[in-house]
Design a protein around this motif. Sequence first.
Motif, short mmCIF file in Angstrom:
data_model
loop_
_atom_site.label_atom_id
_atom_site.label_comp_id
_atom_site.label_asym_id
_atom_site.label_seq_id
_atom_site.Cartn_x
_atom_site.Cartn_y
_atom_site.Cartn_z
N THR A 30 -22.59 -21.31 11.95
CA THR A 30 -21.50 -22.26 11.75
C THR A 30 -20.50 -21.71 10.75
OG1 THR A 30 -21.02 -24.59 11.34
CG2 THR A 30 -22.72 -23.58 9.96
N ASN A 31 -19.60 -22.54 10.28
CA ASN A 31 -18.55 -22.09 9.38
C ASN A 31 -18.46 -23.00 8.16
OD1 ASN A 31 -17.66 -24.19 11.04
ND2 ASN A 31 -15.53 -23.62 10.81
N ILE A 32 -19.38 -22.87 7.26
CA ILE A 32 -19.37 -23.64 6.02
C ILE A 32 -18.67 -22.75 4.99
CG2 ILE A 32 -20.75 -24.80 4.26
CD1 ILE A 32 -21.09 -26.06 7.02
N TYR A 33 -17.47 -23.13 4.58
CA TYR A 33 -16.68 -22.26 3.72
C TYR A 33 -16.78 -22.58 2.23
CZ TYR A 33 -14.71 -20.58 8.04
OH TYR A 33 -14.56 -20.04 9.27
N THR A 88 -19.40 -29.56 16.45
CA THR A 88 -17.97 -29.25 16.62
C THR A 88 -17.11 -30.49 16.42
OG1 THR A 88 -17.98 -29.58 19.03
CG2 THR A 88 -18.45 -27.35 18.21
N LYS A 89 -17.64 -31.66 16.78
CA LYS A 89 -16.89 -32.91 16.59
C LYS A 89 -16.81 -33.31 15.12
CE LYS A 89 -17.57 -34.74 21.18
NZ LYS A 89 -18.15 -35.80 22.01
N LEU A 90 -17.60 -32.65 14.28
CA LEU A 90 -17.53 -32.88 12.83
C LEU A 90 -16.55 -31.91 12.16
CD1 LEU A 90 -21.31 -33.43 12.05
CD2 LEU A 90 -19.50 -35.14 12.10
N GLY A 91 -16.03 -30.95 12.94
CA GLY A 91 -15.03 -30.02 12.41
C GLY A 91 -15.56 -28.64 12.09
N TYR A 92 -16.76 -28.34 12.55
CA TYR A 92 -17.38 -27.03 12.26
C TYR A 92 -17.68 -26.30 13.56
CZ TYR A 92 -18.08 -29.27 7.75
OH TYR A 92 -17.88 -29.93 6.56
N ASP A 93 -17.64 -24.96 13.50
CA ASP A 93 -18.05 -24.15 14.64
C ASP A 93 -19.56 -24.28 14.82
OD1 ASP A 93 -15.44 -23.28 14.85
OD2 ASP A 93 -15.82 -21.33 13.91
N MET A 97 -19.18 -22.20 20.26
CA MET A 97 -18.33 -23.39 20.41
C MET A 97 -17.45 -23.56 19.17
SD MET A 97 -21.12 -26.00 22.08
CE MET A 97 -19.99 -27.19 22.74
N LYS A 98 -16.17 -23.66 19.38
CA LYS A 98 -15.22 -23.79 18.27
C LYS A 98 -15.11 -25.25 17.82
CE LYS A 98 -14.24 -19.53 17.95
NZ LYS A 98 -14.84 -18.82 16.84
N ALA A 99 -14.79 -25.42 16.55
CA ALA A 99 -14.64 -26.75 15.96
C ALA A 99 -13.52 -27.52 16.64
CB ALA A 99 -14.36 -26.62 14.47
N CYS A 111 -13.33 -27.34 2.42
CA CYS A 111 -14.21 -27.00 3.52
C CYS A 111 -13.49 -26.19 4.61
CB CYS A 111 -14.78 -28.27 4.15
SG CYS A 111 -15.85 -29.16 3.02
N LYS A 112 -12.24 -25.89 4.38
CA LYS A 112 -11.47 -25.12 5.36
C LYS A 112 -11.36 -23.68 4.90
CE LYS A 112 -8.76 -29.14 6.62
NZ LYS A 112 -7.43 -29.74 6.62
#
Length: 114
Positions: A30-33, A88-93, A97-99, A111-112
């Motif tokens: 995922t993409n936790i920044y 993905t519906k929460l805004g994360y990859d 599957m893309k966010a 978080c971006k």
Amino acid sequence: MKNIFLVLFTLFTFTLSAQNSKNEKAVIKTNIYCDHCKACETCGQNFQENLYKITGLKMYELDEKAMTLTIYYNGKKTTLNEIKTAITKLGYDADEMKADTSAYDKLDDCCKKV
């Protein structure tokens, strides 16, 4: 004689319950920044509450450094694809599957990806 029946009944019940559960585990990239999303009042709580709304999801572990989610779920109640879609519906990859763009835009700036 009663003990033998009790033992056989217990073994039979245990065998049936073991066959009915389909516990699965998956690791999702995922993409936790940010380094606090797990505990953050807005992001972390929103993420946790919405992820646990997925029927069949038992538990998840977030590894912020590796940017992965280890998911434990019942494969008879949900699928890995349904879990990824929810992420993905929460805004994360979620792996390939893309966010969801509108969900990503609603995340806190921390978080971006900067």
